[in-house]
Design an enzyme around this catalytic site. Structure first.
Site, PDB file in Angstrom:
ATOM      1  N   GLU A  61       0.853  -1.202   0.000  1.00 27.67           N
ATOM      2  CA  GLU A  61       0.000   0.000   0.000  1.00 27.67           C
ATOM      3  C   GLU A  61       0.883   1.244   0.000  1.00 27.67           C
ATOM      4  OE1 GLU A  61      -1.444  -1.526   3.634  1.00 27.67           O
ATOM      5  OE2 GLU A  61      -0.857   0.242   4.769  1.00 27.67           O
ATOM      6  N   LYS A 113       2.852   4.596   1.033  1.00 24.49           N
ATOM      7  CA  LYS A 113       3.380   5.160   2.285  1.00 24.49           C
ATOM      8  C   LYS A 113       3.038   6.648   2.260  1.00 24.49           C
ATOM      9  CE  LYS A 113       7.473   5.254   5.223  1.00 24.49           C
ATOM     10  NZ  LYS A 113       7.287   6.586   5.726  1.00 24.49           N
ATOM     11  N   ASP A 155       2.664  10.449   3.035  1.00 24.72           N
ATOM     12  CA  ASP A 155       3.638  11.394   3.585  1.00 24.72           C
ATOM     13  C   ASP A 155       2.895  12.503   4.330  1.00 24.72           C
ATOM     14  OD1 ASP A 155       6.018  12.553   4.145  1.00 24.72           O
ATOM     15  OD2 ASP A 155       6.419  13.279   2.110  1.00 24.72           O
ATOM     16  N   TYR A 187      -4.830   2.812   8.343  1.00 24.21           N
ATOM     17  CA  TYR A 187      -4.258   1.616   7.725  1.00 24.21           C
ATOM     18  C   TYR A 187      -3.812   0.544   8.701  1.00 24.21           C
ATOM     19  CZ  TYR A 187      -0.297   4.709   8.705  1.00 24.21           C
ATOM     20  OH  TYR A 187       0.583   5.565   9.305  1.00 24.21           O
ATOM     21  N   LYS A 241      11.275   3.130   0.026  1.00 19.17           N
ATOM     22  CA  LYS A 241      11.296   4.577  -0.184  1.00 19.17           C
ATOM     23  C   LYS A 241      11.534   4.895  -1.658  1.00 19.17           C
ATOM     24  CE  LYS A 241      12.008   7.181   3.153  1.00 19.17           C
ATOM     25  NZ  LYS A 241      11.210   8.055   3.985  1.00 19.17           N
ATOM     26  N   CYS A 270      20.473  48.890   0.906  1.00 19.44           N
ATOM     27  CA  CYS A 270      19.966  48.172  -0.260  1.00 19.44           C
ATOM     28  C   CYS A 270      21.142  47.725  -1.135  1.00 19.44           C
ATOM     29  CB  CYS A 270      19.030  49.077  -1.063  1.00 19.44           C
ATOM     30  SG  CYS A 270      18.524  48.322  -2.622  1.00 19.44           S
ATOM     31  N   CYS A 327      20.707  49.982  -4.550  1.00 23.65           N
ATOM     32  CA  CYS A 327      20.823  51.443  -4.604  1.00 23.65           C
ATOM     33  C   CYS A 327      21.558  52.038  -3.394  1.00 23.65           C
ATOM     34  CB  CYS A 327      19.446  52.086  -4.738  1.00 23.65           C
ATOM     35  SG  CYS A 327      18.481  51.966  -3.220  1.00 23.65           S
ATOM     36  N   CYS A 381      13.663  48.177   0.974  1.00 22.86           N
ATOM     37  CA  CYS A 381      14.288  49.376   0.438  1.00 22.86           C
ATOM     38  C   CYS A 381      13.126  50.314   0.116  1.00 22.86           C
ATOM     39  CB  CYS A 381      15.043  49.017  -0.843  1.00 22.86           C
ATOM     40  SG  CYS A 381      15.502  50.458  -1.798  1.00 22.86           S
ATOM     41  N   CYS A 426      14.851  53.108  -6.679  1.00 27.21           N
ATOM     42  CA  CYS A 426      15.848  52.020  -6.672  1.00 27.21           C
ATOM     43  C   CYS A 426      15.728  51.243  -7.988  1.00 27.21           C
ATOM     44  CB  CYS A 426      15.581  51.113  -5.477  1.00 27.21           C
ATOM     45  SG  CYS A 426      16.514  49.588  -5.515  1.00 27.21           S
TER      46      CYS A 426
HETATM   47  S1  IVH Z   1       2.273   0.928   9.086  1.00 32.72           S
HETATM   48  C1  IVH Z   1       3.685  -1.034  12.958  1.00 32.72           C
HETATM   49  N1  IVH Z   1       1.427   1.888   6.811  1.00 32.72           N
HETATM   50  O1  IVH Z   1       5.367   5.639   8.093  1.00 32.72           O
HETATM   51  C2  IVH Z   1       3.459  -0.449  11.600  1.00 32.72           C
HETATM   52  N2  IVH Z   1       2.822   3.273   8.156  1.00 32.72           N
HETATM   53  O2  IVH Z   1       8.185   4.844   9.409  1.00 32.72           O
HETATM   54  C3  IVH Z   1       2.758   0.822  11.634  1.00 32.72           C
HETATM   55  N3  IVH Z   1       3.197   5.501   7.206  1.00 32.72           N
HETATM   56  O3  IVH Z   1       5.085   6.229  11.504  1.00 32.72           O
HETATM   57  C4  IVH Z   1       2.980   1.666  10.450  1.00 32.72           C
HETATM   58  N4  IVH Z   1       1.983   5.229   5.399  1.00 32.72           N
HETATM   59  O4  IVH Z   1       3.399   7.369  10.010  1.00 32.72           O
HETATM   60  C5  IVH Z   1       2.170   2.123   7.906  1.00 32.72           C
HETATM   61  N5  IVH Z   1       0.534   2.632   4.789  1.00 32.72           N
HETATM   62  C6  IVH Z   1       1.276   2.867   5.886  1.00 32.72           C
HETATM   63  C7  IVH Z   1       1.939   4.083   6.094  1.00 32.72           C
HETATM   64  C8  IVH Z   1       2.703   4.257   7.247  1.00 32.72           C
HETATM   65  C9  IVH Z   1       2.746   6.076   6.087  1.00 32.72           C
HETATM   66  C10 IVH Z   1       4.098   6.191   8.171  1.00 32.72           C
HETATM   67  C11 IVH Z   1       3.655   6.061   9.590  1.00 32.72           C
HETATM   68  C12 IVH Z   1       4.836   5.523  10.341  1.00 32.72           C
HETATM   69  C13 IVH Z   1       5.949   5.677   9.373  1.00 32.72           C
HETATM   70  C14 IVH Z   1       6.889   4.494   9.524  1.00 32.72           C
END
Ligand code: IVH
Length: 709
Positions: free
Chosen positions: A138, A140, A142, A251, A347, A441, A444, A459, A464
């Site tokens: 799934e 990650k 941000d 999640y 990542k 400035c 000038c 300024c 100027c």
């Molecule tokens: S699972 C024990 N699923 O990534 C597992 N984390 O470095 C719990 N994050 O602190 C985390 N998307 O804030 C999980 N689909 C996802 C995520 C996710 C973002 C973040 C989360 C966590 C950090 C892990």
């Protein structure tokens, strides 16, 4: 969450309620009306915020919401904590109490390539003895992590991640996130209390709109949607949080107690089931985005495929999370002190890089603001080479403790402009130097000033050179006088060659000199000449905007253009007169007043008029128009015969003005189909005349000048 049948029932219920409302029927059964209103509103919230596919119009929704509120106000004993009206908390808390998470929020181990994933999979296979492991993949997200507790189906606590063991109690703010249900029917699955985890986000468009507003208010932009989300979650006033448009994905289930007191998951045996369960209970989970696969190669294929979509998503993700799908196997794999062994973050390509800060240059803008710009050793980040980074103002430099010679961490997230995250102070060797802010400035040499309460040095010498050039560039730009052939580079060039020294100079260019320049053919010069000539007849509001008066944007420029017969009238106006105009506050009025009381400004305007530019107001541009002089209009609902834009232009052509909201300053409200709260509000102000579209057309025609046939 909702079966087709239930959805149909709820839609019917919504129609019935709206019907009753329209007929002003008296309520027979208060309890069931309250319950039905809540069910319908919660259902539409889910369609709107979780499914992004609402079933009620905003107007219908607002009507039902207002009705529920009215009934609850009249019957305070019937208000339940999970009523949709109760998101809007009243209290403001100055600090957030610290709370323990039921289970520590661990972080994930990171991987960056196929080798890392293969290593991880190999270990998992060794421990489990399996040949192929089932994984759930799934996004990650941000954003900012949160943990929620539901007890007996009610949301009872929302907390930040904090240090993973304890976080801050931000329940009031969490309740403002409309995709998080205030109650969810966990009991149907035998769950009595549960802690779930997720991520709060701001989508890219909302973030951009927010930063545009900050720029208009002279504030430095927020660095990225992640910071914006976590900052928003910790705001003291929940009503402000509600305005930020936060979203949430859930999640993970970290802990739950069943009705029979057991903590073991029973019917839910896999992570993908959890995501589906959360979705079925009304949460936004990555149930649609997830993929369940067997074996690590399929994982690698999916993460690479998904990375290509990264920029097309409405929110930011910085990678993928891969989880062993089967809970029994997760238990077997267990965890290290820091990370679960059953999950891995993959990542995406870094959008961060480190580089050396070599020097800081100070750029002078159109209004004299002096902006520090960091010059770093150029580094590629996410496909773009970054060498210059705006530092916005002195406070930003101080806050980040930057020094010349520092190694700095630079980020460039998606469409966001690059910024310096921090300096790596540990890498300093003592040769680093303070960043010195100029007191004069850089262009000038006049002394700089920092007005009280502001963070920007300025300024204030209007002559100027830097400001003169920036003002000319603004003057010719698309939304101002729109002199297309005279873009930024030509302005700089002509100014540098002494062919054009200020705004009036644009209309005094010696074309014979230009002919001698390399790269300017006859045709391009003719085009340039006619573009300059044509700009003389631009409507007054464009000229006003083009003057680049501080705080005067396009809307204020239109207000001013409508308020005067001739631009130079403004030299006799007082600040009080300006303040009486729609949408003009003290800051803007002060700036306008200052501009029109400077001899230089007045001379320039007189010179422009002598050069043939139009300084008369739009009203005077349309002889015979102006019959709606000073009258204010607002349109609401859907018009059938006219396009909204055209109708507004008709008003403006006759000297009327369009307002943005209902207030006592409004003279006419024109009501189309499905008009909403504006109509209700206008009805309460008896000086406002409410007209249908036909009545409006009659008014316009009766006011229109008699044309000769
Ligand atoms: S699972 C024990 N699923 O990534 C597992 N984390 O470095 C719990 N994050 O602190 C985390 N998307 O804030 C999980 N689909 C996802 C995520 C996710 C973002 C973040 C989360 C966590 C950090 C892990």
């Amino acid at each position: 969450m909702y079966t087709k049948e239930i959805e149909i029932t709820l839609l019917q219920l919504a129609k019935d309620l709206l019907g009753k409302l329209q007929q002003k029927e008296t309520i027979q059964d208060l309890d069931s009306t309250l319950e039905n209103l809540r069910r319908v509103i919660i259902y539409n919230d889910w369609r709107y915020y979780v499914q992004s596919d609402p079933v009620l119009s905003d107007y219908e929704y607002d009507q039902l919401f207002a009705w529920l509120k009215e009934l609850e106000t009249a019957n305070p004993d019937k208000v339940s904590a999970d009523s949709p009206t109760q998101r809007v908390a009243l209290g403001i808390s100055k600090n957030f109490p610290t709370v323990q998470h039921l289970v520590p929020m661990l972080s994930l181990e990171n991987s960056y390539n196929a080798d890392d994933l293969n290593d991880w999979d190999r270990k998992a296979r060794e421990i489990s003895g399996l040949t192929d492991i089932e994984y759930c993949i799934e996004p990650k997200f941000d954003g900012a992590s949160i943990s929620l507790i539901y007890e007996n189906d009610k949301l009872t606590r929302g907390a930040t991640r904090g240090d993973g063991v304890s976080g801050e109690d931000i329940t009031a703010n969490i309740r403002q996130i409309r995709s998080i249900p205030l109650s969810a029917h966990f009991a149907a699955h035998g769950i009595q209390s549960i802690e779930i985890r997720g991520e709060v986000l701001i989508n890219k468009n909302t973030f951009k709109a927010y930063n545009d507003q900050r720029a208009a208010d002279n504030l430095p932009p927020l660095a990225n949607p992640r910071n914006a989300a976590s900052g928003s979650l910790r705001m003291v006033d929940p009503r402000e949080v509600a305005k930020r448009g936060l979203e949430a994905f859930l999640y993970h289930m970290s802990y739950h107690v069943m009705d029979d007191g057991k903590t073991e998951p029973q019917e839910i045996k896999t992570h993908s089931n959890t995501l589906q369960l959360l979705a079925s209970l009304g949460f936004r989970s990555p149930a649609k985005e997830m993929k369940v696969v067997k074996g690590i190669q399929a994982v690698i294929d999916y993460v690479l495929e998904f990375e290509k979509e990264r920029d097309n998503l409405p929110y930011e993700i910085d990678g993928m999370v891969i989880k062993v799908n089967d809970y029994a196997l997760q238990d077997k794999l267990g965890m290290t002190t820091h990370h679960p062994r059953w999950a891995m973050a993959y990542k995406f390509k870094a959008r961060q890089a480190t580089s050396k800060l070599r020097r800081v240059e100070f750029q002078v803008g159109r209004t004299g603001s002096v902006t520090p710009v960091a010059k770093i050793d150029p580094v590629p980040i996410g496909g773009v080479t970054v060498g210059s980074i705006s530092l916005f103002n002195e406070d930003v430099v101080k806050e980040k403790d930057l020094k010349i010679g520092d190694t700095v961490l630079v980020e460039r997230a998606g469409d966001v402009i690059p910024y310096i995250v921090k300096s790596l102070a540990d890498l300093r060797d003592g040769t680093e130097e303070e960043i010195k802010f100029p007191t004069e400035c850089p262009v000038c040499n006049e002394p700089l000033f920092k007005p009280e309460g502001e963070s920007v040095w300025r300024c204030i010498n209007l002559m100027c050179e830097a400001q003169v050039v920036e003002r000319m560039i603004h003057f010719v730009s698309k939304d101002a006088m729109d002199i297309r052939s005279l873009g930024e580079s030509n302005v700089r060039k002509f100014y540098g060659l002494g062919l054009m020294k200020d705004i009036p100079g644009i209309y005094k260019i010696d074309f014979a000199q230009l002919e001698k320049l390399e790269g300017f053919g006859k045709k391009s010069l003719t085009n340039l000449q006619s573009a300059i000539e044509q700009s003389k007849t631009q409507p007054l509001h464009r000229l006003i905007f083009g003057l680049g008066i501080r705080y005067v944007g396009e809307t204020t420029a239109k207000t001013l253009a409508n308020a005067v017969n001739h631009l130079l009238d403004l030299k006799d106006w007082t600040e009080e007169q300006l303040l009486a105009l729609e949408d003009i506050g003290p800051k803007v009025a002060g700036s306008i007043n200052q501009f029109f009381h400077l001899d230089d400004s007045i001379h320039m305007l007189q010179e422009l008029e002598a050069l043939g530019l139009n300084l008369k107001s739009t009203k005077a541009d349309h002889p015979g128009g102006g019959n709606l002089d000073g009258q204010t209009f607002l349109f609401t609902g859907t018009l059938n015969k006219l396009k909204r834009n055209d109708a507004e232009a008709m008003v403006e052509q006759q000297g009327g003005k369009i307002l943005s909201g209902v207030s006592s300053k409004l003279n006419f409200l024109i009501v189309g189909d499905d008009a909403g709260s504006k109509l209700e509000k206008a009805k309460k102000i008896n000086t406002i005349r409410i007209l249908s579209e036909d009545e409006f057309l009659n008014l316009i025609q009766s006011q229109a000048p008699v044309t000769e046939s």
